[in-house]
Design an enzyme around this catalytic site. Sequence first.
Site, short mmCIF file in Angstrom:
data_model
loop_
_atom_site.label_atom_id
_atom_site.label_comp_id
_atom_site.label_asym_id
_atom_site.label_seq_id
_atom_site.Cartn_x
_atom_site.Cartn_y
_atom_site.Cartn_z
N GLU A 252 51.89 48.29 64.69
CA GLU A 252 52.94 48.91 63.89
C GLU A 252 53.42 50.24 64.47
O GLU A 252 54.44 50.77 64.04
CB GLU A 252 52.46 49.11 62.45
CG GLU A 252 51.37 50.13 62.27
CD GLU A 252 50.96 50.30 60.82
OE1 GLU A 252 50.53 51.40 60.46
OE2 GLU A 252 51.05 49.33 60.03
N HIS A 253 52.70 50.78 65.43
CA HIS A 253 53.08 52.06 66.02
C HIS A 253 54.16 51.93 67.08
O HIS A 253 55.02 52.81 67.21
CB HIS A 253 51.86 52.76 66.62
CG HIS A 253 50.81 53.08 65.61
ND1 HIS A 253 49.46 53.09 65.90
CD2 HIS A 253 50.91 53.38 64.29
CE1 HIS A 253 48.78 53.40 64.81
NE2 HIS A 253 49.63 53.57 63.83
N CYS B 288 50.07 48.31 73.97
CA CYS B 288 50.48 49.71 73.96
C CYS B 288 49.56 50.56 74.83
O CYS B 288 49.93 51.67 75.24
CB CYS B 288 50.52 50.27 72.54
SG CYS B 288 48.96 50.17 71.65
#
Length: 231
Positions: A123-124, A193
Amino acid sequence: MEYHHASKMNVAANGKIVTKYLDVCSESKHSDSCREEKGSKDSEDAARLSCIEKSYSTILTELGEDTDREGLLRTPLRAAKAMQFLTKGYQETTQAILNDAIFDENHDEMVIVKDIDLFSLCEHHLVPFFGKVHIAYLPNKKVVGLSKLARIVEIYSRRLQVQERLSKQIATAISEALEPAGVAVVIEAVHMCMVMRGVQKMNSKTVTSVMLGAFQEDPKTREEFLALTRK
């Protein structure tokens, strides 16, 4: 007397016809209601899809791309559909998938399903993380269809997530549905990420665990689960 008897028979026959007719009407109204509800949902889904498509088109334009070039003509729509699929867990509930799959069973030994494939979106940064989920529970006179454990993973992973919360949600859902003596969940995942951007560490893995009930309170039970998932 014969005429009177025949009249009763006719009324009875007509009664059956009327009753049948009323039943058909009732079924027809129910079908119409279902069609209206489905039509309304389809309209809402189409409106959402259109909004997401426009947003992707805006993003591509702001990145400096030409959304009218051949390779990108349908990219916003494809990306919108992909995002809806990758986040379809928001539209699903554990109650809906478990209602007919919990069975009374006199079994109290550990049940483990390991190496369940996991794909989710961080979600980042809205980039994927993926890996394996290992689940165990100690039945308390109730068991669940084994495939349903994988479905629970699917429901919560198909949302914007962080791995820590995902582990907790899976464990809590199983605990609430089965009321077992204990639940254990371990997730091992690679986060893009960390691989594609940022520190760019290609071989890093993140491991999270949640232990409930006997798995938290009894070290031997916990160690048995961890030993079996390492094999």
